[in-house]
Motif scaffolding. Structure first.
Motif, mmCIF file in Angstrom:
data_model
loop_
_atom_site.group_PDB
_atom_site.id
_atom_site.type_symbol
_atom_site.label_atom_id
_atom_site.label_comp_id
_atom_site.label_asym_id
_atom_site.label_seq_id
_atom_site.Cartn_x
_atom_site.Cartn_y
_atom_site.Cartn_z
ATOM 1 N N GLU A 251 6.458 -18.706 5.225
ATOM 2 C CA GLU A 251 5.765 -17.684 6.005
ATOM 3 C C GLU A 251 4.806 -17.047 5.323
ATOM 4 O O GLU A 251 3.436 -16.480 5.101
ATOM 5 N N LEU A 252 4.841 -16.116 4.178
ATOM 6 C CA LEU A 252 4.259 -15.140 2.995
ATOM 7 C C LEU A 252 3.673 -16.315 2.463
ATOM 8 O O LEU A 252 2.162 -16.483 2.899
ATOM 9 N N ALA A 253 2.933 -17.741 2.483
ATOM 10 C CA ALA A 253 2.383 -18.490 1.710
ATOM 11 C C ALA A 253 1.450 -18.419 2.555
ATOM 12 O O ALA A 253 0.187 -18.520 2.386
ATOM 13 N N ARG A 254 1.621 -18.509 3.499
ATOM 14 C CA ARG A 254 0.924 -18.761 4.968
ATOM 15 C C ARG A 254 -0.212 -17.395 5.320
ATOM 16 O O ARG A 254 -1.026 -17.955 5.581
ATOM 17 N N ARG A 255 0.503 -16.156 5.456
ATOM 18 C CA ARG A 255 0.045 -15.064 5.353
ATOM 19 C C ARG A 255 -1.159 -15.177 4.537
ATOM 20 O O ARG A 255 -2.215 -14.134 4.568
ATOM 21 N N ARG A 256 -0.688 -15.179 2.978
ATOM 22 C CA ARG A 256 -1.452 -15.245 1.676
ATOM 23 C C ARG A 256 -2.790 -16.625 1.325
ATOM 24 O O ARG A 256 -2.868 -15.915 0.971
ATOM 25 N N GLY A 257 -2.580 -17.001 2.400
ATOM 26 C CA GLY A 257 -3.614 -18.189 2.667
ATOM 27 C C GLY A 257 -3.051 -18.781 1.178
ATOM 28 O O GLY A 257 -3.883 -20.116 0.371
ATOM 29 N N LEU A 258 -1.761 -19.398 0.966
ATOM 30 C CA LEU A 258 -1.882 -20.047 -0.154
ATOM 31 C C LEU A 258 -1.293 -21.784 -0.359
ATOM 32 O O LEU A 258 -0.502 -22.880 -0.526
ATOM 33 N N ALA A 259 -0.642 -21.504 1.407
ATOM 34 C CA ALA A 259 -0.490 -22.995 1.815
ATOM 35 C C ALA A 259 -0.880 -23.609 3.267
ATOM 36 O O ALA A 259 -2.014 -22.157 3.511
#
Length: 294
Positions: free
Chosen positions: A286-294
């Motif tokens: 979830e964190l990676a998606r929020r930060r546009g990393l995934a």
């Protein structure tokens, strides 16, 4: 040829990279998930069959000794309140091994720290484990090093490939020929060479198995930068008198004396835990998606 029975764990460093946390807490006691970092190193030695352990400490390290000692008041509280799982964890740390302590009174380097183990080790081969290096490998590397010593009677150091940019932070070995089953004979060892003159990209990491001849070599080296006695310099002298082998580490190492590796070790070990891993993996996604990393 005597078998290796004893392990020496060096834990006398000041931990300046983790200030201000280490102003009052030994860096070896910083938690990796829910155990102090040094407990992983002690467990590794025990898994490899080494239950006579000497920890080299320094000023302000009393918490290390307290951790591996019994705490009867805490154990009584956990017993009477029915917290039996916690009680087992607390008792596990104090029952791991036969642990001894000696203080390095002056911060004179890794070579000096190893030299103060002489009276405990005596005329025996022994392993050295640096408390900053955590191995997530169920003691595979250390057991392999002990096996290489048993077969050869030679001192063995662990080596790992690093990038050219990193080699100047390590002792660096020049192998004498190709590796056989991950083992090389060392021709030369250099302390923290500039990348332009490094003899290879094989860096010495924090696991060693020494014959007692290392103590004589430590007696003969002279202080280097900062007045410290370098273990690498003693190994270089030893190379002139007996073979020293290098055994390649293929992963699982975290230098928890470095902030980034400390964080990586916490994450990997937590992901391996069934009580923490699934929820942590979901949160990381979830964190990676929020930060546009995934």
């Amino acid at each position: 040829m005597q078998p290796v029975r004893k392990a020496v764990i060096t834990a006398a460093g000041l931990g300046t990279r983790f200030l201000p946390a280490t102003k009052s807490i030994p860096k070896e006691m910083l938690p990796v998930v829910d155990r102090p970092a040094i407990q992983y190193v002690v467990e590794e030695a025990v898994q490899a069959g080494l239950t006579d352990i000497l920890i080299i400490t320094g000023r302000g390290k009393r918490a290390v000794e307290d951790h591996f000692d019994r705490n009867f008041e805490l154990e009584h509280y956990l017993e009477t309140t029915g917290k039996h799982d916690m009680l087992k964890e607390v008792q596990f740390a104090s029952d791991l091994a036969d642990i001894h302590y000696v203080r390095q009174r002056d911060p004179l380097g890794l070579g000096h720290a190893v030299s103060v183990a002489r009276h405990h080790v005596g005329d025996e081969p022994f392993a050295v484990l640096l408390a900053d290096d955590i191995m997530v490998d169920e003691a595979v590397l250390l057991r392999s090093m002990l096996g290489a010593y048993d077969r050869s009677g030679c001192s063995v150091v662990a080596v790992e490939e690093v990038s050219p940019e990193e080699i100047s932070s390590y002792g660096c070995v020049e192998p004498d020929g190709a590796a056989t089953d991950g083992v090389v004979t060392i021709r030369r060892i250099v302390e923290k060479p500039p990348r332009e003159i490094a003899p290879s990209n094989l860096a010495v990491i924090g696991r060693y198995v020494f014959t007692p001849a290392i103590f004589d070599a430590l007696d003969r080296i002279v202080p280097g930068a900062g007045g410290e006695l370098q273990l690498t310099d003693a190994i270089a002298l030893l190379l002139g008198e007996e073979n020293v082998l290098g055994l390649r580490c293929d992963g699982g190492r975290y230098d928890v004396g470095q902030k980034l590796d400390f964080l990586r070790a916490n994450i990997e070990l937590a992901l391996d835990r069934p009580d923490l891993g699934p929820a942590l993996a979901e949160w990381i996604g979830e964190l990676a998606r929020r930060r546009g990393l995934a």
